[in-house]
Design a protein around this motif. Structure first.
Motif: not given
Length: 176
Positions: A169-175
């Protein structure tokens, strides 16, 4: 921690695929601890306080503080019987439902991560030389170190799922 010698793309050590019980438990717990740290890497203070989704007050900062409290509770209060205040310094009260999810206004990500890392070090120290069958007292019921490790793995796994969604939600970082 003994690993397979491989790491994830963000450099977290992969737990060994074949190991004794204690190494397996400690390695998976350390993997999940490293996952929480990775979810917080590179965030500023405002991002660390970004809410997960209304009406929930859950933030990455709150998750880190909560897991510092969980480390303190299970490894030091329960396992060793230490009489310790909360990570905020107040008297520990198991009936308080907040669990650290709503950090104080003056809490910082850097300070809270340092507090959590100190609790992780203290947890390792408390457990390192104890057999897995060692028991502590949880509200009048014996609980083994083995059970504590399994509970901590599931606690981190659940909250790392929350952390993954908040970070996305913050910056699109996933994993993982």
């Amino acid at each position: 921690m003994t690993t397979t010698g491989t790491t994830t793309p963000d450099d977290r050590p992969v737990p060994p695929m074949t190991a004794d019980e204690r190494t397996t438990l400690e390695s998976w717990l350390d993997f999940h601890r490293a996952t929480l740290a990775a979810k917080c890497a590179g965030l500023d203070e405002a991002e660390a306080r970004t809410l997960s989704a209304a009406p929930s007050p859950l933030t990455l900062l709150g998750l880190v503080e909560h897991l510092a409290e969980v480390e303190r509770t299970w490894f030091r209060r329960v396992l060793t019987g230490a009489d310790l205040p909360t990570v905020r310094g107040a008297a520990f009260d198991p009936t308080v439902a907040d669990g650290g999810f709503t950090p104080p206004a003056d809490a910082t990500l850097t300070g809270t991560l340092a507090l959590w890392q100190e609790e992780v070090r203290a947890s390792r120290t408390a457990a390192t030389h104890l057999p897995l069958d060692t028991t502590g007292d949880f509200q009048g019921t014996p609980v083994s170190l083995r059970w504590i490790y399994v509970h901590m793995i599931e606690e981190y796994a659940r909250h790392n799922g929350h952390a993954d969604l908040i970070r996305e939600r913050i910056d699109g970082t996933t994993g993982v």
